[in-house]
Design a protein around this motif. Structure first.
Motif, mmCIF file in Angstrom:
data_model
loop_
_atom_site.group_PDB
_atom_site.id
_atom_site.type_symbol
_atom_site.label_atom_id
_atom_site.label_comp_id
_atom_site.label_asym_id
_atom_site.label_seq_id
_atom_site.Cartn_x
_atom_site.Cartn_y
_atom_site.Cartn_z
ATOM 1 N N VAL A 62 0.833 -1.211 0.000
ATOM 2 C CA VAL A 62 0.000 0.000 0.000
ATOM 3 C C VAL A 62 0.866 1.259 0.000
ATOM 4 O O VAL A 62 0.616 2.189 -0.763
ATOM 5 C CB VAL A 62 -0.975 -0.008 1.195
ATOM 6 C CG1 VAL A 62 -1.692 1.326 1.321
ATOM 7 C CG2 VAL A 62 -1.970 -1.142 1.056
ATOM 8 N N ARG A 63 1.892 1.283 0.814
ATOM 9 C CA ARG A 63 2.750 2.474 0.896
ATOM 10 C C ARG A 63 3.397 2.776 -0.455
ATOM 11 O O ARG A 63 3.461 3.926 -0.895
ATOM 12 C CB ARG A 63 3.821 2.299 1.973
ATOM 13 C CG ARG A 63 4.615 3.541 2.245
ATOM 14 C CD ARG A 63 5.596 3.350 3.393
ATOM 15 N NE ARG A 63 4.992 2.936 4.633
ATOM 16 C CZ ARG A 63 4.415 3.749 5.516
ATOM 17 N NH1 ARG A 63 4.371 5.035 5.274
ATOM 18 N NH2 ARG A 63 3.900 3.287 6.625
ATOM 19 N N ALA A 67 2.657 5.987 -2.836
ATOM 20 C CA ALA A 67 3.750 6.884 -3.230
ATOM 21 C C ALA A 67 3.678 7.217 -4.721
ATOM 22 O O ALA A 67 3.893 8.373 -5.117
ATOM 23 C CB ALA A 67 5.098 6.256 -2.902
ATOM 24 N N THR A 68 3.348 6.234 -5.542
ATOM 25 C CA THR A 68 3.266 6.512 -6.983
ATOM 26 C C THR A 68 2.037 7.368 -7.296
ATOM 27 O O THR A 68 2.079 8.178 -8.224
ATOM 28 C CB THR A 68 3.267 5.223 -7.814
ATOM 29 O OG1 THR A 68 2.161 4.405 -7.458
ATOM 30 C CG2 THR A 68 4.571 4.456 -7.634
ATOM 31 N N LEU A 69 0.966 7.207 -6.529
ATOM 32 C CA LEU A 69 -0.198 8.082 -6.704
ATOM 33 C C LEU A 69 0.152 9.510 -6.275
ATOM 34 O O LEU A 69 -0.198 10.473 -6.956
ATOM 35 C CB LEU A 69 -1.398 7.569 -5.908
ATOM 36 C CG LEU A 69 -2.655 8.437 -5.999
ATOM 37 C CD1 LEU A 69 -3.216 8.435 -7.419
ATOM 38 C CD2 LEU A 69 -3.705 7.959 -5.004
ATOM 39 N N VAL A 91 -3.105 8.574 -13.597
ATOM 40 C CA VAL A 91 -3.824 8.662 -12.315
ATOM 41 C C VAL A 91 -4.794 7.483 -12.178
ATOM 42 O O VAL A 91 -4.870 6.857 -11.113
ATOM 43 C CB VAL A 91 -4.558 10.011 -12.167
ATOM 44 C CG1 VAL A 91 -5.458 10.015 -10.924
ATOM 45 C CG2 VAL A 91 -3.556 11.157 -12.088
ATOM 46 N N THR A 92 -5.490 7.161 -13.243
ATOM 47 C CA THR A 92 -6.428 6.035 -13.204
ATOM 48 C C THR A 92 -5.691 4.732 -12.934
ATOM 49 O O THR A 92 -6.149 3.908 -12.129
ATOM 50 C CB THR A 92 -7.220 5.958 -14.531
ATOM 51 O OG1 THR A 92 -7.892 7.204 -14.732
ATOM 52 C CG2 THR A 92 -8.241 4.846 -14.496
ATOM 53 N N GLU A 97 -3.986 0.373 -9.079
ATOM 54 C CA GLU A 97 -2.955 -0.373 -8.350
ATOM 55 C C GLU A 97 -3.080 -0.175 -6.840
ATOM 56 O O GLU A 97 -2.859 -1.111 -6.065
ATOM 57 C CB GLU A 97 -1.571 0.032 -8.852
ATOM 58 C CG GLU A 97 -1.322 -0.473 -10.270
ATOM 59 C CD GLU A 97 -0.034 0.027 -10.883
ATOM 60 O OE1 GLU A 97 0.775 0.685 -10.180
ATOM 61 O OE2 GLU A 97 0.180 -0.246 -12.074
ATOM 62 N N LEU A 98 -3.450 1.008 -6.405
ATOM 63 C CA LEU A 98 -3.669 1.252 -4.977
ATOM 64 C C LEU A 98 -4.856 0.434 -4.485
ATOM 65 O O LEU A 98 -4.805 -0.164 -3.404
ATOM 66 C CB LEU A 98 -3.889 2.742 -4.715
ATOM 67 C CG LEU A 98 -4.082 3.138 -3.250
ATOM 68 C CD1 LEU A 98 -2.872 2.756 -2.399
ATOM 69 C CD2 LEU A 98 -4.354 4.641 -3.149
#
Length: 161
Positions: A62-63, A67-69, A91-92, A97-98
């Motif tokens: 998750v972290r 971070a990429t978001l 962004v989508t 992925e998140l």
């Protein structure tokens, strides 16, 4: 006689010259046949445990996914101006992925109830269409979801920065 079970480790005799041409050679040409038989017996007596291969690649932590978001926070585009394809697609993808990482997290999806609900609402609006015009149509929802999740993820007690 054909010797299929230990063909790679022990030498075998063949019935016909045709069988000799198709027989596999010992695993190590310098090893004596008795050594190969001993290795075969030892290998057969040892339990073999093959590692389980995951059916799918494991989602990111998750972290890491967050971070990429977060890397998209200062980015934007102007819908209709032709500069949104990369930004909205990224962004989508980061939100997708998140979402996967949160669902696979040991804390369980219940820990991420609000962001998962926000992403579900967005993904329902988007459907399967990821074309630039469709994403531009939902620009506000995509950016708002990203920003709301950013706020939630930095709230105590589990700051994911």
């Amino acid at each position: 006689m054909r010797c299929w079970a230990a063909a790679a480790l022990a030498s075998c005799t063949q019935d016909t010259p045709q069988d000799a041409a198709s027989a596999s050679s010992p695993a190590s040409p310098s090893a004596a046949p008795a050594d190969n038989a001993d290795q075969a017996e030892q290998a057969a007596s040892e339990p073999t445990e093959e590692p389980a291969l995951p059916a799918e690649p494991a989602p990111e932590a998750v972290r890491d996914a967050f971070a990429t978001l977060q890397a998209t926070l200062n980015d934007t585009c102007t819908p209709g101006a032709g500069d949104c394809a990369y930004f909205l697609g990224r962004v989508t993808q980061e939100l997708t992925e998140l979402d996967e990482a949160m669902r696979a997290d040991p804390k369980g999806p219940g820990h991420f109830k609000q962001p998962l609900a926000d992403m579900r609402t967005l993904f329902t609006k988007l459907g399967t269409d990821r074309s630039t015009p469709h994403l531009e149509k939902h620009f506000s929802a995509i950016v708002t979801t990203r920003d709301d999740i950013n706020t939630w993820m930095q709230a105590p007690p589990d700051d994911y920065r």
